[in-house]
Design an enzyme around this catalytic site. Structure first.
Site, PDB file in Angstrom:
ATOM      1  N   GLU A   1      -1.316   1.560  14.457  1.00 35.92           N
ATOM      2  CA  GLU A   1      -1.179   0.136  14.796  1.00 35.92           C
ATOM      3  C   GLU A   1      -1.055  -0.063  16.305  1.00 35.92           C
ATOM      4  O   GLU A   1      -0.271  -0.882  16.774  1.00 35.92           O
ATOM      5  CB  GLU A   1       0.024  -0.471  14.070  1.00 35.92           C
ATOM      6  CG  GLU A   1      -0.112  -0.315  12.559  1.00 35.92           C
ATOM      7  CD  GLU A   1       0.697  -1.322  11.774  1.00 35.92           C
ATOM      8  OE1 GLU A   1       0.872  -2.444  12.264  1.00 35.92           O
ATOM      9  OE2 GLU A   1       1.124  -0.993  10.664  1.00 35.92           O
TER      10      GLU A   1
ATOM     11  N   GLY B   1       4.820  -1.071   4.798  1.00 36.44           N
ATOM     12  CA  GLY B   1       5.588  -0.203   3.904  1.00 36.44           C
ATOM     13  C   GLY B   1       4.738   0.538   2.899  1.00 36.44           C
ATOM     14  O   GLY B   1       5.265   1.134   1.968  1.00 36.44           O
TER      15      GLY B   1
ATOM     16  N   GLY C   1       3.055   3.129   3.530  1.00 39.10           N
ATOM     17  CA  GLY C   1       3.105   4.567   3.828  1.00 39.10           C
ATOM     18  C   GLY C   1       2.159   5.025   4.922  1.00 39.10           C
ATOM     19  O   GLY C   1       1.993   6.226   5.133  1.00 39.10           O
ATOM     20  N   LYS C   2       1.590   4.065   5.663  1.00 34.59           N
ATOM     21  CA  LYS C   2       0.623   4.436   6.696  1.00 34.59           C
ATOM     22  C   LYS C   2       1.264   5.292   7.797  1.00 34.59           C
ATOM     23  O   LYS C   2       0.744   6.357   8.140  1.00 34.59           O
ATOM     24  CB  LYS C   2       0.011   3.173   7.324  1.00 34.59           C
ATOM     25  CG  LYS C   2      -0.635   2.239   6.326  1.00 34.59           C
ATOM     26  CD  LYS C   2      -1.269   1.051   7.005  1.00 34.59           C
ATOM     27  CE  LYS C   2      -0.317   0.161   7.785  1.00 34.59           C
ATOM     28  NZ  LYS C   2       0.641  -0.605   6.965  1.00 34.59           N
ATOM     29  N   SER C   3       2.395   4.796   8.322  1.00 37.13           N
ATOM     30  CA  SER C   3       3.041   5.546   9.403  1.00 37.13           C
ATOM     31  C   SER C   3       3.575   6.883   8.914  1.00 37.13           C
ATOM     32  O   SER C   3       3.541   7.875   9.651  1.00 37.13           O
ATOM     33  CB  SER C   3       4.189   4.742  10.000  1.00 37.13           C
ATOM     34  OG  SER C   3       3.692   3.576  10.588  1.00 37.13           O
TER      35      SER C   3
ATOM     36  N   GLY D   1      -3.446  -1.103   4.806  1.00 42.65           N
ATOM     37  CA  GLY D   1      -2.450  -1.189   3.743  1.00 42.65           C
ATOM     38  C   GLY D   1      -1.346  -2.127   4.184  1.00 42.65           C
ATOM     39  O   GLY D   1      -1.147  -2.334   5.373  1.00 42.65           O
TER      40      GLY D   1
HETATM   41  N1  ADP Z   1      13.119   6.830   8.289  1.00 42.06           N
HETATM   42  C1  ADP Z   1      12.977   6.363   7.033  1.00 42.06           C
HETATM   43  N2  ADP Z   1      13.936   6.611   6.092  1.00 42.06           N
HETATM   44  C2  ADP Z   1      13.792   6.177   4.830  1.00 42.06           C
HETATM   45  N3  ADP Z   1      12.735   5.489   4.386  1.00 42.06           N
HETATM   46  C3  ADP Z   1      11.745   5.208   5.238  1.00 42.06           C
HETATM   47  C4  ADP Z   1      11.820   5.638   6.617  1.00 42.06           C
HETATM   48  N4  ADP Z   1      10.694   5.219   7.245  1.00 42.06           N
HETATM   49  C5  ADP Z   1       9.952   4.558   6.316  1.00 42.06           C
HETATM   50  N5  ADP Z   1      10.574   4.559   5.117  1.00 42.06           N
HETATM   51  C6  ADP Z   1      10.058   3.974   3.867  1.00 42.06           C
HETATM   52  O1  ADP Z   1       8.838   4.602   3.542  1.00 42.06           O
HETATM   53  C7  ADP Z   1       7.881   3.656   3.107  1.00 42.06           C
HETATM   54  C8  ADP Z   1       6.641   3.730   3.955  1.00 42.06           C
HETATM   55  O2  ADP Z   1       6.922   3.316   5.265  1.00 42.06           O
HETATM   56  P1  ADP Z   1       5.881   3.365   6.457  1.00 42.06           P
HETATM   57  O3  ADP Z   1       5.121   4.633   6.369  1.00 42.06           O
HETATM   58  O4  ADP Z   1       6.603   3.106   7.718  1.00 42.06           O
HETATM   59  O5  ADP Z   1       4.933   2.137   6.102  1.00 42.06           O
HETATM   60  P2  ADP Z   1       3.797   1.426   6.968  1.00 42.06           P
HETATM   61  O6  ADP Z   1       3.619   2.177   8.243  1.00 42.06           O
HETATM   62  O7  ADP Z   1       2.597   1.442   6.101  1.00 42.06           O
HETATM   63  O8  ADP Z   1       4.273   0.020   7.202  1.00 42.06           O
HETATM   64  C9  ADP Z   1       8.555   2.299   3.139  1.00 42.06           C
HETATM   65  O9  ADP Z   1       8.989   1.997   1.845  1.00 42.06           O
HETATM   66  C10 ADP Z   1       9.728   2.511   4.063  1.00 42.06           C
HETATM   67  O10 ADP Z   1      10.814   1.704   3.673  1.00 42.06           O
HETATM   68 MG    MG Z   2       3.820   1.570  10.299  1.00 43.10          MG
END
Ligand code: ADP
Ligand code: MG
Lengths: 279, 265
Positions: free
Chosen positions: A166, A43, A45-47, A40
């Site tokens: 990742e 951002g 939502g993977k993490s 994906g």
């Molecule tokens: N600690 C946080 N506080 C607020 N929003 C967050 C935080 N961490 C991630 N986000 C938001 O949640 C969404 C998903 O993020 P994340 O799961 O990190 O994406 P990915 O790992 O796929 O790049 C993104 O829009 C990000 O901006």
């Molecule tokens: Mg990530």
């Protein structure tokens, strides 16, 4: 499908003080012993999903079950023993002052007796091929080596599932291969379930199954062949299609008789050099 | 560089002193700091100095490294020496230059105090030279354990110390990288008036802090994911073993104290 080790049902989640949901109505199962890739854009939502599986976040709505434990605060430590995570930055997850201290960290946290601990540290390091670095300090290791130590720290706890968020994205190609082949080998040795979150579709193409996340929802799910049929759609989602897949497609458009979208270069090369004989 | 500043420098050799339990060495130093004050005449100071040099000999540490440890405090020693020379008015008058009068007692006092300083620094440097920082941390944690009852966060302090030790090289590398990146953008860290140089440090510190906080956050998540939930119910990978040698080392300190007690006037 075999019995699921992870089942997620209608999970919604948003970060505190956010109006946007980071995960929207996610439902999925992970079968025991499979290699699942989650891809994906940044951002998507993977993490967030990964952290949800480890009780670092709790769903606002919905149900997460891991190895038979419903993910609630009372079971979170049980879940963390069974699902080990390796993160992206090799430096920011290395806690110990030396390799062996770092591998022991998780064991110490779980109150494992000292004799068991020394044996497990040695054994885990041996399995990731880092036994010779027992007393090495982290700043003398390469990124790939640090990630292998992180993997050793995870398998020392004898988990059922290992989740790589990742874990190879900050490594050079050699380090990446080092880490992936280590995980592959570990998976073969025991009935490990692997979830690898990745940007790299090349890496995902070697999984049993791929889930594509987009804007916090499950966009598509299928075998690598099925997913790579999507072509432009994937590019539209901010993902890059592996080179052999791209090439097979273009060749087909140019009226070459390529049977399928090849996932690896070897497959494509084999088809290409034998294609003349078939005529 | 920073590592040197905080913990001296560890020289991993094989010697009787290296092999002692860190707790024994820490207790020894603690005792030595007190015992040093028993010496008060030439003979007792000579015994004290001889004792220290035997320790240094046993540790197989090159004396060069001990003198290196002196550098930051050499001025302090010189200053105390001069202070005693000029301010103590005891014994025979030795020299008189204008209003400055130097007495025999002043020279003696100055020499004794400086020697005391010197020996203390030698012995404490010996600790850091013969004990790895992580062992010192383990030793401190173990010695401070009784104070947990008084709500002293012993485990947390030890963890903080070991994480700091682990991240010092990482952050040093990072500082170096940021410095080079800023220099490539025209920053100048090494010339100009002091005001400009302080200003030049700001674009170095801010990215460093931002990155350190990000690291801290990620590290905290990784630690939690690996089952960290405070010191409660935790076992230890590194165990300390108190051996008879450690008891012997500490007894030597008592022997020294007894001898000095006899010799002092
Ligand atoms: N600690 C946080 N506080 C607020 N929003 C967050 C935080 N961490 C991630 N986000 C938001 O949640 C969404 C998903 O993020 P994340 O799961 O990190 O994406 P990915 O790992 O796929 O790049 C993104 O829009 C990000 O901006
Ligand atoms: Mg990530």
């Amino acid at each position: 499908m075999k019995e699921p080790v992870i089942s997620i049902r209608h999970v919604n989640f948003r970060y505190p003080e956010q109006t946007q949901y980071a995960l929207k109505d996610i439902s999925l199962d992970v079968a025991k012993g499979e290699w699942l890739a989650i891809v994906g854009h940044n951002g998507s939502g993977k993490s967030t999903l990964a952290k949800m599986l480890n009780g670092l976040h709790y769903p606002e709505e919905g149900q997460v079950t891991i190895c038979g434990f419903s993910l609630k605060e009372e079971f979170v430590w049980e879940v963390r023993k069974r699902l080990g995570m390796v993160f992206q930055n090799p430096d920011n997850q290395f806690v110990g002052t030396t390799v062996q201290d770092d591998v022991a960290f998780g064991l110490e946290n779980n109150g494992v007796p000292h004799e068991v601990m020394t044996a497990r540290v040695k054994n885990s390091l041996q399995r990731v091929g880092m036994l010779d670095f027992l007393n090495q300090e982290p700043h003398h290791l390469s990124g790939g080596q640090k990630q292998r130590v992180a993997i050793a720290g995870v398998i020392a706890l004898q988990p059922d599932i290992i989740l790589l968020d990742e874990a190879t994205s900050m490594l050079d190609p050699r380090g990446r291969e080092e880490v992936l082949s280590t995980v592959r080998q570990l998976k073969e040795e025991q009935d490990l379930t692997v979830i690898s979150i990745t940007h790299d579709l090349e890496e995902a193409s070697r999984a049993d199954r791929i889930i594509v996340l987009n804007e916090g929802t499950v966009y598509r799910e299928g075998t690598p062949e099925e997913i790579f049929q999507l072509n432009e759609e994937l590019i539209g989602l901010g993902l890059d299609v592996p080179f052999p897949v791209k090439l097979s497609r273009v060749l087909r458009l140019e009226d070459f008789k390529i049977v399928s979208n090849h996932l690896t270069e070897e497959e494509l090369v084999r088809e290409l050099w034998t294609s003349n004989f078939k005529k | 560089m920073m590592e040197k500043m905080i913990f001296g420098r560890y020289l991993p050799l094989q010697s009787a002193v290296h092999q002692l339990d860190p707790r024994a060495k820490l207790l020894f130093i603690f005792g030595f700091v007190i015992v040093v004050f028993l010496a008060n005449n030439a003979l007792s100071y000579a015994v004290l100095a001889a004792f220290t040099f035997v320790l240094i000999y046993l540790s197989k540490i090159n004396i060069r490294f001990l003198f290196a440890g002196l550098k930051p405090v050499i001025w302090l020693i010189a200053f105390t020496f001069l202070l005693h020379i000029f301010l103590t008015k005891e014994g025979d008058l030795l020299v008189e230059v204008g209003f400055l009068k130097v007495y025999e007692g002043g020279v003696r006092q100055g020499a004794f105090i400086s020697l005391r300083f010197l020996l203390l620094i030698f012995v404490t440097s010996l600790l850091t030279l013969t004990t790895s920082p992580i062992s010192i941390t383990d030793g401190l944690e173990s010695l401070l354990n009784p104070f947990k009852k008084l709500k002293l966060p012993v485990h947390e302090l030890a963890l903080m110390m070991s994480i700091s030790l682990r991240f010092i090289p990482t952050l040093m590398d990072e500082t170096d990288k940021i410095m080079k990146a800023q220099m490539a953008r025209g920053a100048d860290f090494s010339s100009g008036p002091i005001k400009d140089r302080i200003k030049a440090v700001v674009p170095l510190l801010i990215p460093l802090f931002v990155s350190a906080f990000k690291r801290a956050e990620e590290l905290a998540v990784a630690m939690e994911a690996r089952g960290y939930r405070g010191g409660e119910g935790r076992t230890k990978y590194r165990l300390l073993h108190w051996k008879w040698k450690d008891t012997v080392a500490l007894s030597l300190l008592f022997v020294l104290a007894a001898v000095l007690w006899r010799l002092r006037s």
